[in-house]
Design an enzyme around this catalytic site. Structure first.
Site, PDB file in Angstrom:
ATOM      1  N   LYS A 191       0.850  -1.192   0.000  1.00  0.00           N
ATOM      2  CA  LYS A 191       0.000   0.000   0.000  1.00  0.00           C
ATOM      3  C   LYS A 191       0.883   1.238   0.000  1.00  0.00           C
ATOM      4  CE  LYS A 191      -1.790   2.665   3.079  1.00  0.00           C
ATOM      5  NZ  LYS A 191      -1.722   3.953   2.381  1.00  0.00           N
ATOM      6  N   GLY A 243       7.398   4.702   8.019  1.00  0.00           N
ATOM      7  CA  GLY A 243       6.517   5.849   8.242  1.00  0.00           C
ATOM      8  C   GLY A 243       6.762   6.449   9.604  1.00  0.00           C
ATOM      9  N   SER A 244       5.731   7.046  10.142  1.00  0.00           N
ATOM     10  CA  SER A 244       5.904   7.773  11.402  1.00  0.00           C
ATOM     11  C   SER A 244       5.982   6.823  12.593  1.00  0.00           C
ATOM     12  CB  SER A 244       4.737   8.740  11.589  1.00  0.00           C
ATOM     13  OG  SER A 244       3.538   8.004  11.699  1.00  0.00           O
ATOM     14  N   THR A 245       6.613   7.294  13.655  1.00  0.00           N
ATOM     15  CA  THR A 245       6.739   6.482  14.866  1.00  0.00           C
ATOM     16  C   THR A 245       5.363   6.208  15.471  1.00  0.00           C
ATOM     17  OG1 THR A 245       8.993   7.186  15.268  1.00  0.00           O
ATOM     18  CG2 THR A 245       7.754   6.477  17.191  1.00  0.00           C
ATOM     19  N   GLY A 248       3.810   3.449  13.547  1.00  0.00           N
ATOM     20  CA  GLY A 248       4.620   2.255  13.838  1.00  0.00           C
ATOM     21  C   GLY A 248       4.204   1.640  15.167  1.00  0.00           C
ATOM     22  N   GLU A 265      10.550   0.866  10.110  1.00  0.00           N
ATOM     23  CA  GLU A 265      11.557   1.898   9.819  1.00  0.00           C
ATOM     24  C   GLU A 265      10.841   3.220  10.037  1.00  0.00           C
ATOM     25  OE1 GLU A 265      13.228   4.688   8.548  1.00  0.00           O
ATOM     26  OE2 GLU A 265      13.166   4.027   6.451  1.00  0.00           O
ATOM     27  N   CYS A 299      13.478  10.561   6.502  1.00  0.00           N
ATOM     28  CA  CYS A 299      13.469  10.043   7.873  1.00  0.00           C
ATOM     29  C   CYS A 299      14.821  10.225   8.544  1.00  0.00           C
ATOM     30  CB  CYS A 299      13.054   8.575   7.878  1.00  0.00           C
ATOM     31  SG  CYS A 299      13.968   7.565   6.734  1.00  0.00           S
ATOM     32  N   GLU A 398      10.278  15.244  15.248  1.00  0.00           N
ATOM     33  CA  GLU A 398      10.571  15.246  13.817  1.00  0.00           C
ATOM     34  C   GLU A 398       9.713  16.333  13.149  1.00  0.00           C
ATOM     35  OE1 GLU A 398       9.298  11.615  11.825  1.00  0.00           O
ATOM     36  OE2 GLU A 398      11.206  11.546  10.777  1.00  0.00           O
TER      37      GLU A 398
HETATM   38  P1  NDP Z   1       2.260   7.858   8.388  1.00  0.00           P
HETATM   39  O1  NDP Z   1       3.125   7.089   9.281  1.00  0.00           O
HETATM   40  O2  NDP Z   1       0.890   8.173   8.808  1.00  0.00           O
HETATM   41  O3  NDP Z   1       2.136   7.104   6.976  1.00  0.00           O
HETATM   42  C1  NDP Z   1       2.961   6.077   6.502  1.00  0.00           C
HETATM   43  C2  NDP Z   1       2.120   5.021   5.809  1.00  0.00           C
HETATM   44  O4  NDP Z   1       1.287   4.341   6.756  1.00  0.00           O
HETATM   45  C3  NDP Z   1       1.164   5.577   4.775  1.00  0.00           C
HETATM   46  O5  NDP Z   1       1.028   4.674   3.713  1.00  0.00           O
HETATM   47  C4  NDP Z   1      -0.121   5.692   5.562  1.00  0.00           C
HETATM   48  O6  NDP Z   1      -1.243   5.764   4.765  1.00  0.00           O
HETATM   49  C5  NDP Z   1      -0.088   4.429   6.368  1.00  0.00           C
HETATM   50  N1  NDP Z   1      -0.907   4.430   7.565  1.00  0.00           N
HETATM   51  C6  NDP Z   1      -1.433   5.474   8.235  1.00  0.00           C
HETATM   52  N2  NDP Z   1      -2.122   5.040   9.321  1.00  0.00           N
HETATM   53  C7  NDP Z   1      -2.029   3.693   9.326  1.00  0.00           C
HETATM   54  C8  NDP Z   1      -2.506   2.676  10.196  1.00  0.00           C
HETATM   55  N3  NDP Z   1      -3.215   2.943  11.286  1.00  0.00           N
HETATM   56  N4  NDP Z   1      -2.218   1.407   9.913  1.00  0.00           N
HETATM   57  C9  NDP Z   1      -1.464   1.101   8.832  1.00  0.00           C
HETATM   58  N5  NDP Z   1      -0.987   2.017   7.967  1.00  0.00           N
HETATM   59  C10 NDP Z   1      -1.253   3.300   8.220  1.00  0.00           C
HETATM   60  O7  NDP Z   1       2.966   9.153   7.986  1.00  0.00           O
HETATM   61  P2  NDP Z   1       2.260  10.454   7.403  1.00  0.00           P
HETATM   62  O8  NDP Z   1       2.296  10.332   5.965  1.00  0.00           O
HETATM   63  O9  NDP Z   1       0.917  10.687   7.995  1.00  0.00           O
HETATM   64  O10 NDP Z   1       3.196  11.568   7.960  1.00  0.00           O
HETATM   65  C11 NDP Z   1       3.066  12.004   9.308  1.00  0.00           C
HETATM   66  C12 NDP Z   1       4.418  12.274   9.876  1.00  0.00           C
HETATM   67  O11 NDP Z   1       5.142  11.064   9.883  1.00  0.00           O
HETATM   68  C13 NDP Z   1       5.257  13.226   9.073  1.00  0.00           C
HETATM   69  O12 NDP Z   1       5.016  14.530   9.424  1.00  0.00           O
HETATM   70  C14 NDP Z   1       6.621  12.786   9.432  1.00  0.00           C
HETATM   71  O13 NDP Z   1       7.015  13.416  10.624  1.00  0.00           O
HETATM   72  C15 NDP Z   1       6.498  11.310   9.660  1.00  0.00           C
HETATM   73  N6  NDP Z   1       6.928  10.475   8.517  1.00  0.00           N
HETATM   74  C16 NDP Z   1       8.053   9.750   8.664  1.00  0.00           C
HETATM   75  C17 NDP Z   1       8.508   8.973   7.632  1.00  0.00           C
HETATM   76  C18 NDP Z   1       9.745   8.180   7.758  1.00  0.00           C
HETATM   77  O14 NDP Z   1      10.203   7.631   6.771  1.00  0.00           O
HETATM   78  N7  NDP Z   1      10.302   8.063   8.922  1.00  0.00           N
HETATM   79  C19 NDP Z   1       7.819   8.934   6.361  1.00  0.00           C
HETATM   80  C20 NDP Z   1       6.597   9.700   6.308  1.00  0.00           C
HETATM   81  C21 NDP Z   1       6.214  10.433   7.364  1.00  0.00           C
HETATM   82  P3  NDP Z   1      -1.704   7.187   4.179  1.00  0.00           P
HETATM   83  O15 NDP Z   1      -0.516   8.021   3.936  1.00  0.00           O
HETATM   84  O16 NDP Z   1      -2.345   6.801   2.939  1.00  0.00           O
HETATM   85  O17 NDP Z   1      -2.587   7.763   5.216  1.00  0.00           O
END
Ligand code: NDP
Length: 791
Positions: A191, A243-245, A248, A265, A299, A398
């Protein structure tokens, strides 16, 4: 104006990349795309959402939102395809991955332009970094598919992998996830992020062109709800998430006790440390890459500048001048350094966090770098926050935007202290011309990656991933492959029988005088609770009593383990010597241990002898391993080296199985301490007397106090305290499914690494199940250190 004039003034002149082909591709789909399931694009009548170009606000496409039914269809397709895919020879799988690499290469510019349109990143970066690295990943993993039978023959694929990726590197993260999963013989449901799904769907077309067997790769679009449905699907064997902590943490909780393998990660707040002897101009360019690459939406961005105090003014002056030269604008313009922020929501978050930093007392420097028409887009200037203190929110949270916070330090020790003053641990960058200093700092920095005189370097052959709240697991190279596989024997494990110890009051006889104590900080301690439990033999007759450990005892043990930090820095040769010595002292008392085992478990003398023999042998094995579980140096496409080293987690909690009272304790404790961890051990709940006898062996074996701490009591209650504890870095739990679930759920608080048996029985009498590299891998985390060379 002549070319000569332009070269002299270096004035800005736009150099836009054409987006014609990307728009044609969108037009062929009439701006409407579907999920990719079982080798076909699937139309959907349900809920949709639009994908925008963040540089202009224009809608690029309408995409379907995957509901639970769609997720199920995709998982079923992956499940049906998996056995056939795994059965293919490594060579066949290698050919498919090679074909994907070639196809990506053939359409590289289309991918780069589409990525820039969808995400807002500068075309220079999507063209020169994202897409080439994605291609490299497929080539590298075609190699792993080819070699898997020879090199990873003891492992097998996990099955169906659910992969959830963010919006900052859409295609690159897809490549990081899909290539190793397929090479290992798994099938996937991926996804992409809601903001950036387009290159994933273009990639799906390449899967069709490569004639990948239907169902091998499935891509579903949607927001977090679709991600959550994928995480919860019972037929998914592993979740790989970037994605975000916060998300995670939610995924850790949602998968607790399910037996799904997990890699996370997550976020970071990585330090960029500049010493006074660094090449300052080089460091300034490094800083541009560290925090203004990809709009700072990285990240591992070097978002915390730590500069040595005596050069702070000079260095920050250079940084300000360089910032003034950066250009923010149309991402398709090849003369642009910083493109658009991925979405208005993210832009607002950045603005809010910067405002908060200023309110906290930071001084704002924000040059006007906007060029061209930026009115409709999500643009934000390069930003420097000065006079920041470690306690400020902007120094801890972050920001995920082009915002650098600056602090100073005086000594290397202070630099390390400030650098580590964060809940994250993804990356760190160190700038100094002094190789001794940089290599001294690298192990002290709490991070999964350390870049020396460079930053944001990645390669498919090296490991990438974090520690602490930056997550666990590694992507890339051999370590990354192992994250998508499991030892073959693990699929054949039986179920564990979990028994509870009796709760009869302590007997008022001689045995009370012999009540064994706990072993904390190298000393025998009475239980805080003041309660003891009777331990009975196999016939239910009392044979002794042990203290009943509680929260306070665990806290004392964790504190003692934390203080024994020198053990983690000790030479592996010294650790080996001590493990041999423990084995020697156990050998000297083998008769006593044999009869104690017989007494507790009712096993025959022969069985008890075998358990003691194996315990001694296992101590020898880990003494042997202590100086042999080496890291590696990697061949990377730069003039430099990347070294991966195995580092201990730090303080580990170890919860032993009931079966094998002595061998269980040793099989779990010895690899952990051989690798430099300090441990708090909860021994067998029903048969703890072998453990309380064993501390007398430890006492006479030169083991420094605090390296092994033993607290007896209710396994699940004490495991819960360990799982909750913020100073416990990793936790191994051998026990019930429910206990495993509770441990994994609680561990989400500080995202500690866990290994739980989930009710499975490891036959510790068998070497393949009871000792070896898998134990050592779980007792360590990989740090990758990059250092370029040359004049
Ligand atoms: P998220 O962690 O929300 O998104 C990462 C992925 O997880 C996306 O595909 C998202 O879907 C999906 N997702 C969201 N909620 C769930 C859930 N409950 N269960 C499973 N999957 C889920 O990051 P955001 O895009 O919302 O960004 C928010 C903050 O996260 C940023 O401001 C930044 O600080 C941080 N971030 C960190 C990253 C890293 O690589 N460390 C990368 C991106 C963001 P969808 O986006 O479609 O909602």
């Amino acid at each position: 104006m002549t070319v000569k004039d332009l070269m002299a003034s270096m004035d800005y002149g736009p150099a836009p990349e054409s987006d014609t082909e990307a728009r044609e591709w969108l037009a062929t789909h009439a701006g409407k795309l579907g999920h990719f399931i079982n080798g076909e694009f699937v139309a959907s009548d349900g809920e949709t959402f639009s994908s925008h170009n963040p540089a202009t606000g224009e809608i690029l496409a309408q995409l379907p939102q995957a509901d639970a039914g769609t997720v199920d269809r995709a998982v079923q397709a992956a499940s049906a395809a998996q056995p056939g895919w795994a059965k293919l020879s490594g060579h066949r799988r290698a050919k498919y991955l090679y074909a994907l690499a070639r196809l990506l290469q053939k359409h590289a510019r289309l991918f780069a332009v589409l990525e820039t349109l969808d995400n807002g990143k500068p075309i220079r970066e999507s063209r020169d970094i994202d897409i080439p690295l994605a291609i490299r990943h497929f080539y590298h993993h075609a190699g792993w598919a080819q070699l898997a039978e020879q090199e990873l023959g003891d492992y097998q694929p996990l099955g169906v992998i659910g992969q959830i990726i963010p919006w900052n590197f859409p295609l690159l993260m897809l490549a990081w996830k899909i290539a190793p999963a397929l090479a290992a013989g798994n099938t996937v449901v991926l996804k992409p992020a809601e903001y950036t799904s387009l290159t994933a769907l273009l990639f799906a077309q390449l899967c069709q062109q490569a004639k990948l067997p239907p169902g091998t790769v499935n891509i579903i679009t949607g927001d977090g709800r679709s991600g959550a449905a994928l995480v919860e699907h019972p037929d998914v064997n592993k979740i790989a998430f970037t994605g975000s902590t916060d998300v995670g943490r939610r995924i850790r909780e949602a998968t607790a006790g399910s037996g799904k393998k997990l890699t996370l990660e997550l976020g970071g707040k990585s330090p960029f440390i500049v010493f006074d002897d660094a090449d300052l101009d080089g460091a300034v360019e490094g800083l541009v890459d560290a925090i203004w690459f990809n709009q700072g939406e990285v990240c591992c961005a070097g978002s915390r500048l730590l500069v040595q105090e005596n050069i702070a003014d000079e260095f920050l002056g250079k940084v300000r001048r360089r910032m003034e030269q950066l250009r923010v604008g149309n991402p398709l313009d090849k003369a642009i350094d910083i493109g658009a922020i991925a979405d208005p929501v993210q832009l607002q978050q950045i603005k809010d966090k910067v405002a908060q930093g200023v309110a906290e007392g930071a001084e704002l420097f924000q040059p006007d770098c906007l060029v061209g028409d930026t009115d409709q887009g999500c643009f934000y200037p390069p930003t420097l926050l000065l006079n920041v203190e470690s306690s400020f929110t902007v120094a801890q949270e972050e920001i995920f935007g082009p915002v650098l916070v600056s602090m100073s330090f005086r000594t290397p020790a202070e630099a390390v202290a400030i650098a580590n003053n964060t809940r994250y641990g993804l990356a760190a960058s160190v700038w100094t011309e002094n190789i001794n200093l940089s290599l001294d700092l690298a192990p002290k920095l709490k991070a999964g990656v350390v870049w020396i005189n460079c930053t944001n370097q990645f390669d498919a052959a090296t490991s990438f991933g974090g520690v602490r709240e930056s997550g666990f697991g590694r992507e890339g190279g051999r370590n990354g492959m192992l994250e998508y596989m499991q030892p073959r024997y693990e699929t054949k494990l039986g179920s564990m029988t979990v028994t509870k110890a009796g709760v009869a009051p302590a007997q008022d006889d001689d045995s009370i005088d012999r009540t064994p104590k706990f072993y904390i900080g190298g000393k025998q301690c009475r239980p805080d609770s003041g309660y003891s439990r009777t331990i009975t033999d196999a016939n239910g007759e009392p044979i002794g009593a042990v203290g009943k450990g509680n929260r306070k005892d665990i806290r004392n043990a964790v504190e003692a383990a934390a203080k024994a930090e020198a053990w983690s820095r000790s030479a592996s040769h010294s650790r080996a010597q001590i493990l041999y010595y423990i084995a020697e002292n156990l050998d000297a008392r083998r008769r006593e241990f044999v009869s104690r085992l017989q007494q507790q478990t009712g096993q025959t003398k022969g069985q008890a002898r075998k358990e003691v023999e194996l315990s001694i042998s296992r101590l020898f094995s880990y003494a042997a391993w202590a100086d042999k579980f080496d890291g590696a140096t990697h061949t990377i496409p730069m003039r430099g080296i990347a070294m991966s080293v195995h580092e201990p987690h730090g303080v580990m909690g170890i919860v032993c199985p009931d079966e094998f009272p002595l061998l269980g304790l040793i099989s779990l404790t010895a690899p952990a301490i051989a690798m430099g961890n300090r441990v708090v051990v909860i021994p067998s709940e029903t048969c703890p007397l072998s453990a309380t006898d064993f501390y007398q062996v430890l006492d006479t074996s030169d083991l420094p106090g605090g390296v092994v701490n033993i607290v007896c009591g209710d396994r699940d209650e004490l495991a819960g305290v360990l799982a909750d504890h913020y100073n416990v870095d990793a936790l191994w739990y051998h026990g019930s499914v429910e206990g495993s679930a509770a441990v994994e759920r609680a561990s989400a608080a500080n995202l500690k690494y866990t290994w739980t048996s989930c009710g499975k029985r490891y036959d510790l009498l068998r070497r393949e199940q009871g000792e070896g590299r898998d134990y050592l891998r779980r007792a360590t985390q990989v740090k990758t250190i990059w250092a370029p060379y040359g004049e």
